[in-house]
Enzyme design. Structure first.
Site, PDB file in Angstrom:
ATOM      1  CG  ASP A 185      -8.026   5.063   0.937  1.00  0.00           C
ATOM      2  OD1 ASP A 185      -7.916   3.815   0.923  1.00  0.00           O
ATOM      3  OD2 ASP A 185      -7.227   5.808   1.517  1.00  0.00           O
ATOM      4  CD  GLU A 205      -0.243   5.405  -3.785  1.00  0.00           C
ATOM      5  OE1 GLU A 205       0.263   5.710  -2.689  1.00  0.00           O
ATOM      6  OE2 GLU A 205      -0.943   4.412  -3.973  1.00  0.00           O
ATOM      7  CG  ASP A 231      -2.005   0.945   1.269  1.00  0.00           C
ATOM      8  OD1 ASP A 231      -2.271   1.561   0.221  1.00  0.00           O
ATOM      9  OD2 ASP A 231      -2.641   1.112   2.334  1.00  0.00           O
TER      10      ASP A 231
END
Ligand SMILES: *[C@@H]1O[C@H](CO)[C@@H](O)[C@H](O)[C@H]1NC(C)=O
Ligand SMILES: *[C@@H]1O[C@H](CO)[C@@H](O)[C@H](O)[C@H]1NC(C)=O
Ligand SMILES: *[C@@H]1O[C@H](CO)[C@@H](O)[C@H](O)[C@H]1NC(C)=O
Ligand SMILES: *[C@@H]1O[C@H](CO)[C@@H](O)[C@H](O)[C@H]1NC(C)=O
Ligand SMILES: *[C@@H]1O[C@H](CO)[C@@H](O)[C@H](O)[C@H]1NC(C)=O
Length: 931
Positions: A576, A456, A453
């Site tokens: 999300d 980015e 996770d």
């Protein structure tokens, strides 16, 4: 092949005329769209010995908007396969950044200038067609423009040339600004260019922004650059009733804005090169096949990955996790995989266990228990490594010098553990260190997969930071995401503050905002500016490598950030989202886009990540989510609990929808195999199966699983009906096989959809393998098979087909020919009053070893009832086989083409069979004995 014989003099004349017009008109101002450059002219062209084409371009007139133009460019064109054409344009004098060839393996273009003089020169006053495959490349010399045509239908797929009546921006190539435009026919339907939550659905919508730059902003931001970057689109056109699809990939990892204006598309890219790949199609399935054969085939998934997953941030201790597993079982809702967000960690540090809340001996005992049932356990790993001198992972990271640097020091950021450094996965030493940490962790906790996770990469701070003196940074939940480091914005370099600002985060924030500073450096001097959007991809590759070395099992990785090629290593969830009806709807478009991106294992957080969903929404969400390829309920720390058993009504919908999913696991697993060998998405837009039916081109509220299973969910509050589109043909309700929709020319039908009902229809001409379901996929997998055979309703002639792939799903590879897999083709025909259903088996041994049987065959859409005595199994009367029962029932059609809107056909069920899946069989009968 370069064929100067195909030159036409009139084209040449036209070309010279265009050039003249372009020159004279360029002096006038205020012409739309504003030109940043005058483009380039082709000054030399030659053929390379291996059939490529090299061109040399010279800038026509320099200017300084967004920096100086690069004076000379090298063009390289090659028909790499029969259906793939590459057009590569870069600085002729200097090597530029490109997506690393070791990360995304592909042919290298020729070294700069090296081929000059060794190859055949092409007179550049000519404009020619360069063909040799399904695609034809042609160019115009001055100003330089190129076009790509498909041979079979003559369609121009891409055309960058301007003309007076129809101006396009010219080619611009500067160090930090590249621009190119193509014209497009008005009625082309485009899909792709993500990751982006698209409120207008799957079809690209003119003038919506498409910015590509991996960013941790939640998926609730519409039309903004989200977690992944996929600069590829599929273009579907209906020309005279025929459908033609192709795809265009711009293989570039720099930030970019793509402007789609309906009749043109413009790329504005802040670095790298133009490296275009054109995939000829012409079917949508052909396009994804060609695309994934280039970028990497989707990863094979273990069987359990297709089961249901439960996760949540905020499972405070192991007892809570144990209780969740127990409660699923009590509620009789299927569950295969239980997940931990970072609650199991010690101080939110990767690869650690919290000794109080997740004591290792207890966790191991728990895992032993669930593993023995076939259930699995997955935990999260974030890339940020806590800066903590007593933390082994950190110590070994420092010792191996694995981190991204800024001014010679590891770049300091803040994520959940507080201050962190980011591993540089472009560095081979980092990849080994990461593999070693995963090995160590696996010894500590035998996890079954990893969830990567925040890659980015997400940073709670921006710029250059220091750990504040005398102040302890909070870690974890609470205000853990507020930057507590002492930071200064970095604006001093052109990498931090590039001349052209992409629409980063939809807010036009600086590109280094809340991520790694773009002037930070990776291995070999690579700038974060260039490599930013491949960070999550490089982490997926490294993580996959590490997991493959463990226990010799098929890896399962879930990654939030993705790039071109990520599907070969990882599954994806859409990040999300919100617990709202809009987000339920958007989840379908994003899922379908990822199928096109070569990441078919995809889903959204079921019931929404935050805020709390309503009970009704959660009912409807599991009815959609049960058919996501990746089906996981996940919630935020601050949301109330939303496991499916928390509400009785949701539990009921879950038993219904997930109950069906678990019966469909053999089909889903076969789709997973098809994805792996041909790139075919598991969840598909309807146009994949009905490419000529234009009505479905923009449809984003329904989807197909494979080619034939149509999911038509309720996506609005308070609705107990759903208006669903049925492309031409017969559609059989999977929940109630006596209900049939006959759609002659394609139509919308209002379907009943009370709270616990999701409409799932099976298309004609299909043989669907199912099993009996269960609460854990391992158990479901042991149950007998049934086959559902669908013919066009009531027609006297028809065919049906289906297939089944079975293997030892924990083997790293998924393929035939290893002695641990079986492939079965099922066929059926109805013709002249006789029905025949049979199978062909490849590599029978694995299925025979597992003693799988087909216990029931249901045939839908027949014209007549059948007598038991007419049915023959492998040439012998079924009545002679003990336990076999044959029955017929009437099916009701919803068919407005018939008078009164209703007609009927017959469903025949043969059960009590014990046909071995691993042995070919034939079931046959003549109809017409009884009516
Ligand atoms: C590309 O567009 C230009 C300008 O409109 C036109 O002259 C040219 O014929 C087109 N090329 C092809 C292959 O259609
Ligand atoms: C685990 O956490 C729950 C919820 O926070 C709490 O009620 C329970 O007492 C805890 N159990 C243990 C063994 O710590
Ligand atoms: C470092 O990790 C240890 C062990 O988890 C923890 O007790 C300590 O507070 C951490 N130090 C910092 C500065 O976060
Ligand atoms: C740093 O940049 C961000 C984003 O542009 C801005 O919001 C913030 O005010 C800047 N901080 C300082 C200290 O200039
Ligand atoms: C930037 O993106 C936002 C969010 O999608 C959009 O509203 C805005 O119009 C975009 N700005 C530009 C200049 O494209």
């Amino acid at each position: 092949m370069f064929s100067s014989t195909s030159l036409s003099l009139s084209f040449l004349a036209l070309l010279l005329c265009f050039s003249a017009v372009a020159e004279s008109s360029s002096s006038k101002s205020n012409k739309p769209p504003a030109k940043i450059g005058q483009g380039y002219r082709l000054i030399a062209a030659e053929e390379t010995p291996d059939g490529g084409l090299i061109g040399h371009l010279q800038v026509k007139q320099k200017n300084n908007v967004y920096g100086p133009d690069i004076p000379y460019l090298q063009l390289f064109v090659k028909h790499e396969t029969d259906n793939r054409l590459r057009v590569h344009i870069t600085d002729a004098d200097k090597q530029r950044w490109e997506v690393p060839y070791n990360l995304l393996p592909r042919e290298s273009p020729p070294a700069l200038k090296q081929t000059i003089g060794r190859s055949r020169k092409i007179p550049i006053t000519e404009s020619s067609e360069y063909s040799g495959s399904q695609l034809i490349f042609s160019f115009k010399a001055d100003p330089f423009g190129f076009a790509v045509k498909r041979k079979s239908d003559g369609q121009v797929l891409f055309n960058t040339s301007s003309d007076e009546s129809d101006p396009l921006g010219e080619l611009v190539f500067k160090d930090q600004y590249l621009e190119i435009s193509t014209r497009l026919p008005k009625d082309a339907s485009l899909y792709g260019l993500g990751e982006n939550t698209q409120p207008h659905g799957i079809k690209l919508y003119p003038n919506d922004p498409y910015t590509l730059y991996t960013t941790d902003i939640s998926a609730i931001n519409l039309n903004a650059d989200l977690y992944g970057s996929h600069p590829v689109y599929m273009d579907l056109r209906n020309v005279g009733g025929e459908a033609y699809a192709h795809a265009v990939l711009l293989l570039n990892s720099n930030g970019m804005d793509v402007f789609y204006r309906g009749t043109s598309l413009t790329y504005k890219v802040i670095g790298g090169v133009f490296d275009f790949y054109f995939f000829a199609g012409p079917t949508p399935l052909g396009v994804v096949d060609q695309y994934t054969s280039f970028i990497g085939r989707p990863a094979p998934m273990p069987y359990w990955a297709l089961g249901f997953h439960q996760c949540r941030w905020g499972y405070h201790n192991l007892s809570v996790v144990e209780d969740v597993v127990e409660s699923y079982k009590k509620a009789q809702i299927p569950l295969d995989v239980i997940w931990n967000d970072d609650d199991h960690m010690d101080g939110h540090k990767d690869f650690t266990l919290n000794p109080t809340n997740y004591p290792r001996p207890k966790l191991l005992a728990f895992l032993e228990k669930i593993h023995s049932l076939g259930m699995k356990y997955i935990v999260i790993i974030d890339p940020g490594i806590g800066v903590n001198s007593t933390y082994g992972v950190y110590q070994r990271g420092i010792a191996n010098d694995v981190f991204i640097k800024y001014e010679g020091e590891p770049f300091l950021a803040q994520v959940w553990p507080g201050p962190v450094y980011f591993p540089d996965f472009l560095n081979p030493k980092t990849v080994s260190w990461w593999g070693d940490e995963i090995h160590r962790f696996h010894e500590l906790v035998p996890v079954d997969g990893l969830w990567i996770d925040m890659n980015e990469a997400s940073n709670f701070c921006s710029g250059k930071c220091k750990i504040p003196k005398g102040k302890q940074c909070p870690s974890g939940t609470g205000p853990g995401w507020i930057c507590c480091l002492d930071c200064k914005n970095i604006t001093k370099t052109r990498w931090d503050d590039p001349p052209y600002k992409i629409n980063a985060s939809g807010l036009q924030v600086p590109i280094g905002y809340k991520t790694i500073a773009t002037s930070a450096v990776h291995y070999n001097g690579v700038l974060e500016y260039d490599a930013h959007s491949i960070y999550g991809f490089s982490q997926s590759v490294a993580t996959h490598k590490a997991l493959q070395g463990l226990e010799g099992k098929r890896p399962f990785i879930l990654s939030r950030s993705t790039y071109v090629g990520s599907g070969k290593y990882a599954a994806h969830w859409t990040g999300d989202n919100k617990g709202t009806w809009e987000d339920l709807k958007y989840s379908i478009s994003t899922m379908l886009n990822f199928g096109i991106f070569g990441v078919p294992m995809v889903g959204s957080d079921i019931c929404g990540f935050y805020p709390a969903p309503t009970e009704e929404l959660c009912n409807r969400w599991i009815e959609v989510g049960a058919f996501y390829p990746f089906s996981r309920d996940h919630a935020n720390y601050y949301s109330p609990r939303q496991e499916l058993y928390q509400w009785d009504s949701v539990a009921q919908s879950a038993r219904n929808a997930l109950g069906m999913r678990y019966k469909l696991l053999p089909y889903l697993y076969t789709l997973n195999y098809e994805a792996h060998v041909s790139g075919a998405p598991i969840a598909r837009p309807l146009f994949f199966s009905f490419p000529t039916y234009t009505e479905c081109y923009g449809l984003s509220t329904q989807f197909l699983l494979g080619s034939s299973l149509l999911i038509s969910p309720v996506l609005e509050q308070g609705k107990t009906e759903v208006k669903a589109l049925f492309p031409p043909g017969s559609w059989y309700s999977l929940f109630d096989m006596t209900q049939t929709i006959v759609s002659k020319g394609g139509k919308y039908v209002m379907l009943d959809a009370p709270l616990h009902v999701v409409n799932v229809h099976l298309y004609q001409n299909t043989i669907l393998p199912m099993q009996q379901g269960g609460l854990i996929s391992k158990e479901a997998r042991k149950t007998p098979f049934s086959l559902v055979v669908t013919f066009p309703a009531g027609e006297s002639e028809g065919k049906a087909q289906g297939n089944l792939f079975l293997d030892d799903d924990e083997l790293p590879e998924m393929k035939l020919g290893n002695g641990k897999s079986t492939y079965v083709d099922f066929y059926a025909t109805v013709s002249g009053g006789s029905v025949k259903i049979w199978s062909e088996v490849q590599e029978a041994k694995f299925a025979l070893d597992n003693a799988w049987i087909v216990e029931k065959v249901t045939v839908l859409g027949l014209g007549r009832r059948v007598d038991a005595s007419a049915v023959e199994i492998d040439g012998k009367p079924a009545t002679g086989v003990s336990g076999v029962e044959v029955s017929s029932a009437e099916q009701v059609h919803f068919d407005d083409d018939k008078d009164g809107g209703k007609s009927t056909s017959v469903m025949v069920e043969v059960k009590g069979l014990s046909l071995l899946v691993g042995k070919k069989f034939e079931l046959a009968w003549n109809m017409g004995i009884k009516n």
